[in-house]
Design a protein around this motif. Structure first.
Motif, PDB file in Angstrom:
ATOM      1  N   ASP A  15       4.260   1.809 -18.692  1.00 38.36           N
ATOM      2  CA  ASP A  15       4.573   3.212 -18.429  1.00 38.36           C
ATOM      3  C   ASP A  15       4.330   3.564 -16.966  1.00 38.36           C
ATOM      4  N   SER A  16       3.248   2.984 -16.400  1.00 34.76           N
ATOM      5  CA  SER A  16       2.976   3.229 -14.984  1.00 34.76           C
ATOM      6  C   SER A  16       4.088   2.669 -14.116  1.00 34.76           C
ATOM      7  N   GLY A  17       4.560   1.455 -14.457  1.00 32.77           N
ATOM      8  CA  GLY A  17       5.674   0.894 -13.709  1.00 32.77           C
ATOM      9  C   GLY A  17       6.940   1.699 -13.871  1.00 32.77           C
ATOM     10  N   ASN A  18       7.181   2.209 -15.080  1.00 35.93           N
ATOM     11  CA  ASN A  18       8.379   3.015 -15.314  1.00 35.93           C
ATOM     12  C   ASN A  18       8.321   4.334 -14.555  1.00 35.93           C
ATOM     13  N   ARG A  19       7.138   4.933 -14.526  1.00 40.06           N
ATOM     14  CA  ARG A  19       7.000   6.201 -13.805  1.00 40.06           C
ATOM     15  C   ARG A  19       7.107   5.998 -12.285  1.00 40.06           C
ATOM     16  N   SER A  20       6.770   4.794 -11.827  1.00 39.07           N
ATOM     17  CA  SER A  20       6.919   4.537 -10.393  1.00 39.07           C
ATOM     18  C   SER A  20       8.361   4.314  -9.998  1.00 39.07           C
ATOM     19  N   LEU A  45       0.823  -1.207   0.000  1.00 37.61           N
ATOM     20  CA  LEU A  45       0.000   0.000   0.000  1.00 37.61           C
ATOM     21  C   LEU A  45       0.858   1.259   0.000  1.00 37.61           C
ATOM     22  N   MET A  46       1.912   1.263   0.805  1.00 38.36           N
ATOM     23  CA  MET A  46       2.775   2.446   0.854  1.00 38.36           C
ATOM     24  C   MET A  46       3.527   2.640  -0.452  1.00 38.36           C
ATOM     25  N   TYR A  47       3.938   1.531  -1.086  1.00 32.93           N
ATOM     26  CA  TYR A  47       4.601   1.670  -2.384  1.00 32.93           C
ATOM     27  C   TYR A  47       3.648   2.273  -3.405  1.00 32.93           C
ATOM     28  N   ALA A  48       2.407   1.779  -3.416  1.00 38.07           N
ATOM     29  CA  ALA A  48       1.428   2.322  -4.362  1.00 38.07           C
ATOM     30  C   ALA A  48       1.156   3.799  -4.092  1.00 38.07           C
ATOM     31  N   LYS A  49       1.154   4.188  -2.833  1.00 36.68           N
ATOM     32  CA  LYS A  49       0.868   5.570  -2.486  1.00 36.68           C
ATOM     33  C   LYS A  49       2.029   6.501  -2.806  1.00 36.68           C
ATOM     34  N   LYS A  50       3.249   6.026  -2.573  1.00 35.07           N
ATOM     35  CA  LYS A  50       4.420   6.896  -2.702  1.00 35.07           C
ATOM     36  C   LYS A  50       5.027   6.908  -4.096  1.00 35.07           C
ATOM     37  N   PHE A  51       4.887   5.799  -4.854  1.00 35.90           N
ATOM     38  CA  PHE A  51       5.657   5.693  -6.085  1.00 35.90           C
ATOM     39  C   PHE A  51       4.822   5.460  -7.343  1.00 35.90           C
ATOM     40  N   VAL A  52       3.630   4.931  -7.221  1.00 37.63           N
ATOM     41  CA  VAL A  52       2.804   4.726  -8.412  1.00 37.63           C
ATOM     42  C   VAL A  52       2.116   6.038  -8.758  1.00 37.63           C
ATOM     43  N   PRO A  53       2.166   6.467 -10.039  1.00 33.65           N
ATOM     44  CA  PRO A  53       1.560   7.742 -10.427  1.00 33.65           C
ATOM     45  C   PRO A  53       0.077   7.797 -10.073  1.00 33.65           C
ATOM     46  N   GLN A  54      -0.333   8.892  -9.454  1.00 33.90           N
ATOM     47  CA  GLN A  54      -1.724   9.064  -9.023  1.00 33.90           C
ATOM     48  C   GLN A  54      -2.469   9.913 -10.049  1.00 33.90           C
ATOM     49  N   GLU A  55      -2.681   9.306 -11.242  1.00 37.47           N
ATOM     50  CA  GLU A  55      -3.335  10.078 -12.289  1.00 37.47           C
ATOM     51  C   GLU A  55      -4.823  10.205 -12.043  1.00 37.47           C
ATOM     52  N   ILE A  56      -5.389  11.244 -12.588  1.00 36.57           N
ATOM     53  CA  ILE A  56      -6.832  11.434 -12.582  1.00 36.57           C
ATOM     54  C   ILE A  56      -7.286  11.424 -14.041  1.00 36.57           C
ATOM     55  N   ALA A  57      -8.151  10.464 -14.390  1.00 36.38           N
ATOM     56  CA  ALA A  57      -8.559  10.297 -15.774  1.00 36.38           C
ATOM     57  C   ALA A  57     -10.077  10.191 -15.857  1.00 36.38           C
ATOM     58  N   VAL A  58     -10.602  10.640 -16.960  1.00 32.22           N
ATOM     59  CA  VAL A  58     -12.031  10.539 -17.245  1.00 32.22           C
ATOM     60  C   VAL A  58     -12.183   9.695 -18.506  1.00 32.22           C
ATOM     61  N   GLN A  59     -13.014   8.654 -18.409  1.00 29.98           N
ATOM     62  CA  GLN A  59     -13.155   7.729 -19.537  1.00 29.98           C
ATOM     63  C   GLN A  59     -14.621   7.365 -19.744  1.00 29.98           C
ATOM     64  N   GLN A  60     -14.997   7.291 -21.006  1.00 26.99           N
ATOM     65  CA  GLN A  60     -16.319   6.832 -21.379  1.00 26.99           C
ATOM     66  C   GLN A  60     -16.304   5.314 -21.496  1.00 26.99           C
ATOM     67  N   ARG A  61     -17.207   4.648 -20.764  1.00 26.52           N
ATOM     68  CA  ARG A  61     -17.248   3.203 -20.793  1.00 26.52           C
ATOM     69  C   ARG A  61     -17.963   2.708 -22.044  1.00 26.52           C
ATOM     70  N   GLY A  62     -17.531   1.571 -22.570  1.00 26.02           N
ATOM     71  CA  GLY A  62     -18.154   1.001 -23.754  1.00 26.02           C
ATOM     72  C   GLY A  62     -18.287  -0.498 -23.626  1.00 26.02           C
ATOM     73  N   ASP A  63     -19.045  -1.112 -24.537  1.00 25.39           N
ATOM     74  CA  ASP A  63     -19.253  -2.558 -24.541  1.00 25.39           C
ATOM     75  C   ASP A  63     -18.346  -3.210 -25.570  1.00 25.39           C
ATOM     76  N   GLY A  64     -18.196  -4.529 -25.442  1.00 28.52           N
ATOM     77  CA  GLY A  64     -17.422  -5.278 -26.423  1.00 28.52           C
ATOM     78  C   GLY A  64     -16.070  -5.697 -25.894  1.00 28.52           C
ATOM     79  N   GLY A  65     -15.440  -6.656 -26.590  1.00 24.74           N
ATOM     80  CA  GLY A  65     -14.134  -7.163 -26.195  1.00 24.74           C
ATOM     81  C   GLY A  65     -13.006  -6.254 -26.637  1.00 24.74           C
ATOM     82  N   SER A  66     -11.786  -6.652 -26.262  1.00 22.53           N
ATOM     83  CA  SER A  66     -10.603  -5.847 -26.584  1.00 22.53           C
ATOM     84  C   SER A  66      -9.972  -6.343 -27.871  1.00 22.53           C
ATOM     85  N   GLY A  67      -9.646  -5.415 -28.752  1.00 21.34           N
ATOM     86  CA  GLY A  67      -8.955  -5.746 -29.986  1.00 21.34           C
ATOM     87  C   GLY A  67      -7.455  -5.698 -29.785  1.00 21.34           C
TER      88      GLY A  67
END
Length: 382
Positions: free
Chosen positions: A152-157, A117-139
């Protein structure tokens, strides 16, 4: 047409040529994600605050590793055999066995969790994002871009250069994993077949005579907790009313006057036996087990209290139906039919103790159970 102006997704060849940053940007764009806030956790490398945070995370992982190691050591080497209160030093350390297992395992899990928990709080980027949810599988595009985003998240941490955190986390998780492996294997450290014929093996109980001709009485537990051992309460046939049941334990003359021996006989898990006196009308309807026709004494029958399902205590006797009940999983055994299971998950009859009355008028065991009591195990054929 409006669709003709839409940007076409890149091909697999184009995806392979993109950098991670380009894939991250593409992924957010295709998913309709808007990054409102995406700061670097430590924009200036090597600050005192950054090093302090790294050491704190590593400290929690190290605590987890030490506690996990202590759990393994306690599980295997801590004094676990019962010690009488008369031996104040031995009883004190024995009484701490279960608390030590709980504390060390709890701290190991807590340390690992807090570290994550402390690693996630101190080193993982705390981005704020807004996303529209959709249906269907991943291509394929979605798969490639999400992998890039995770990387990229791991690299930024900055986990790649956090060797202290990586080593301590690996140590903590590894030792905790060792503890989970040691827990089911602890019972195999001591060879259960080292003394197969001894009363401490799975095949025998405390009712087994220690030498030929030894008398083993049926004894009550009176609940006496005084410093001086009381005279044992031995049972006679007239002590039980018809239709009653009493829990009895083994007693031998060699234990007389020994608080430790008397207490040990009460605490041994496979010693409790139900002594049942059937009503005369019910005793006439008894069906005895083949080979055990003489195990009873008149209307008196003795069965182990250890359920043949998973070893719970069959503590209840219903006089009206002559059924023995196990409260754990509701198995029921017919006392008029050699304690054969008639309901619930148990599949084997309760082991019957052969009893008689000696020349002094006391109930005694004619020997140990002729089968192992309790649930099944690998070497048992039934």
């Amino acid at each position: 047409m409006s669709g003709s102006n839409e940007e076409k997704p890149p091909t697999e060849a184009e995806l392979a040529q993109m950098s991670r940053d380009e894939l991250v940007q593409l992924g957010t764009k295709l998913d309709g994600v808007e990054l409102v806030h995406y700061p670097e956790p430590w924009p200036v490398e090597g600050t005192k605050a950054e090093k302090r945070a790294e050491r704190t995370v590593a400290l929690w992982f190290t605590i987890s590793a030490i506690a996990g190691l202590a759990f393994v050591v306690s599980l295997i080497w801590w004094p676990w055999k019962y010690e009488s209160p008369e031996n104040s030093g031995g009883h004190f350390w024995y009484s701490l066995y279960t608390p030590m297992l709980g504390i060390t395992l709890g701290v190991a899990v807590l340390g690992l969790g807090v570290g994550v928990l402390m690693y996630a709080k101190k080193f993982v980027p705390q981005e704020i994002a807004v996303q529209q949810r959709g249906d269907g599988g991943s291509g394929e595009v979605d798969k490639a871009t999400i992998i890039a985003q995770l990387a990229d998240s791991g690299n930024r941490s900055t986990i790649a250069r956090r060797s202290l955190i990586k080593r301590s986390a690996g140590l903590g998780a590894g030792v905790l994993g060792l503890g989970t492996v040691a827990l089911p294997l602890a019972g195999f450290i001591r060879d259960p077949w080292e003394d197969t014929e001894g009363r401490d093996s799975l095949w025998h109980t405390g009712w087994q005579p220690q030498f030929p001709g030894e008398v083993v009485y049926l004894r009550r537990n009176t609940g006496h907790l005084g410093e001086e051992p009381e005279e044992p309460s031995l049972l006679r046939p007239e002590d039980l009313d018809a239709g009653s049941m009493e829990t009895v334990f083994p007693f031998r003359d060699s234990e007389r006057g020994s608080h430790e021996a008397l207490a040990k006989a009460l605490k041994r898990s496979d010693n409790p036996v139900m002594l049942i006196r059937l009503r005369p009308a019910d005793a006439d309807r008894v069906v005895k087990r083949k080979g055990q026709e003489d195990f009873n004494y008149g209307d008196y029958y003795a069965y182990t209290k250890i359920c043949s399902h998973v070893g719970c205590p069959t503590s209840l006797y219903e006089q009206r139906t002559n059924r023995i009940l196990c409260p754990c999983h509701q198995s029921q055994f017919d006392a008029l039919n050699y304690a054969k299971p008639v309901f619930g998950p148990a599949t084997r009859a309760l082991a019957q103790l052969p009893i008689t009355v000696n020349e002094e008028g006391y109930f005694v065991a004619r020997g140990d159970f002729i089968e192992a009591v309790g649930p099944g195990f690998w070497e048992r054929k039934s």
